[in-house]
Write a protein that holds these residues in place. Structure first.
Motif, mmCIF file in Angstrom:
data_model
loop_
_atom_site.group_PDB
_atom_site.id
_atom_site.type_symbol
_atom_site.label_atom_id
_atom_site.label_comp_id
_atom_site.label_asym_id
_atom_site.label_seq_id
_atom_site.Cartn_x
_atom_site.Cartn_y
_atom_site.Cartn_z
ATOM 1 N N GLY A 49 0.818 -1.211 0.000
ATOM 2 C CA GLY A 49 0.000 0.000 0.000
ATOM 3 C C GLY A 49 0.846 1.253 0.000
ATOM 4 O O GLY A 49 1.619 1.497 -0.920
ATOM 5 N N GLU A 50 0.737 2.028 1.056
ATOM 6 C CA GLU A 50 1.441 3.301 1.159
ATOM 7 C C GLU A 50 2.726 3.210 1.984
ATOM 8 O O GLU A 50 3.190 4.219 2.522
ATOM 9 N N ALA A 51 3.304 2.025 2.079
ATOM 10 C CA ALA A 51 4.528 1.864 2.864
ATOM 11 C C ALA A 51 5.411 0.784 2.246
ATOM 12 O O ALA A 51 4.943 -0.106 1.534
ATOM 13 N N TYR A 52 6.684 0.886 2.519
ATOM 14 C CA TYR A 52 7.643 -0.157 2.184
ATOM 15 C C TYR A 52 7.898 -0.972 3.447
ATOM 16 O O TYR A 52 7.942 -0.416 4.550
ATOM 17 N N VAL A 53 8.064 -2.266 3.285
ATOM 18 C CA VAL A 53 8.418 -3.136 4.405
ATOM 19 C C VAL A 53 9.756 -3.790 4.054
ATOM 20 O O VAL A 53 9.896 -4.418 3.008
ATOM 21 N N VAL A 54 10.716 -3.603 4.932
ATOM 22 C CA VAL A 54 12.055 -4.155 4.728
ATOM 23 C C VAL A 54 12.326 -5.157 5.838
ATOM 24 O O VAL A 54 12.103 -4.860 7.017
ATOM 25 N N ARG A 55 12.778 -6.338 5.456
ATOM 26 C CA ARG A 55 13.199 -7.354 6.430
ATOM 27 C C ARG A 55 14.656 -7.675 6.148
ATOM 28 O O ARG A 55 15.015 -7.989 5.020
ATOM 29 N N ALA A 56 15.464 -7.587 7.201
ATOM 30 C CA ALA A 56 16.896 -7.870 7.073
ATOM 31 C C ALA A 56 17.266 -8.967 8.060
ATOM 32 O O ALA A 56 16.938 -8.874 9.245
ATOM 33 N N ASP A 57 17.922 -10.013 7.571
ATOM 34 C CA ASP A 57 18.394 -11.093 8.434
ATOM 35 C C ASP A 57 19.700 -10.672 9.087
ATOM 36 O O ASP A 57 20.698 -10.431 8.404
ATOM 37 N N LEU A 58 19.684 -10.602 10.414
ATOM 38 C CA LEU A 58 20.855 -10.215 11.188
ATOM 39 C C LEU A 58 21.020 -11.174 12.371
ATOM 40 O O LEU A 58 20.935 -10.766 13.534
ATOM 41 N N PRO A 59 21.252 -12.452 12.103
ATOM 42 C CA PRO A 59 21.341 -13.412 13.208
ATOM 43 C C PRO A 59 22.559 -13.163 14.085
ATOM 44 O O PRO A 59 23.628 -12.826 13.600
ATOM 45 N N GLY A 60 22.343 -13.294 15.394
ATOM 46 C CA GLY A 60 23.438 -13.157 16.336
ATOM 47 C C GLY A 60 23.871 -11.735 16.620
ATOM 48 O O GLY A 60 24.875 -11.511 17.283
#
Length: 145
Positions: A49-60
């Motif tokens: 919609g009116e937003a971006y969703v960012v997912r970043a893998d940062l384990p540990g």
């Protein structure tokens, strides 16, 4: 007729030398510890919609070691990771490894981001950013909850 074998004495000696070298070295050299320690930030960016969703893998990575900056349509994520491994046999330390590294990713989006309404959260090794779109942008550093 018997089987004919051609032998190269130098090649055979080198082969045995390296075979024995790797076979008798400690587990440190045969394990994949170094491969596990490579710190590579993987990103997923989607538009909802009116937003971006960012997912970043940062384990540990500790939440306090993550930094997110938003400036217009430019998003920058940086993180620092520290890992320590130690193997003991009884009371004696057989070997110890320490790894420290940094990762940085920066990317631009099609639209400017409303930094004032942007949100960041970190759970189970995944950083999630919700970046609402805006016509004109302003810079802001996001606090991670």
């Amino acid at each position: 007729m018997s089987n004919l074998q051609i032998s190269d004495p130098i090649s055979n000696r080198m082969s045995r030398l390296f075979h024995n070298f790797w076979r008798h070295e400690p587990d440190l050299f045969r394990s994949n510890l170094l491969a596990d320690d490579v710190f590579d930030m993987k990103l997923d960016v989607s538009e909802k919609g009116e937003a971006y969703v960012v997912r970043a893998d940062l384990p540990g990575v500790d939440k306090d070691d993550i930094r997110v900056d938003v400036d217009g349509n430019l998003v920058s994520i940086s993180a620092e990771v520290r890992r320590e491994r130690e193997k003991k046999e009884g009371e004696a330390v057989v070997y110890s490894e320490r790894y420290q590294g940094k990762a940085y990713r920066s990317f631009t989006l099609d639209c400017s981001v409303d930094a004032a309404r942007s949100q960041a959260s970190y759970k189970d090794g995944v950083l999630e950013l919700t970046l609402p779109k805006q016509a004109n942008g302003n810079a802001k550093r996001l606090q991670i909850s």
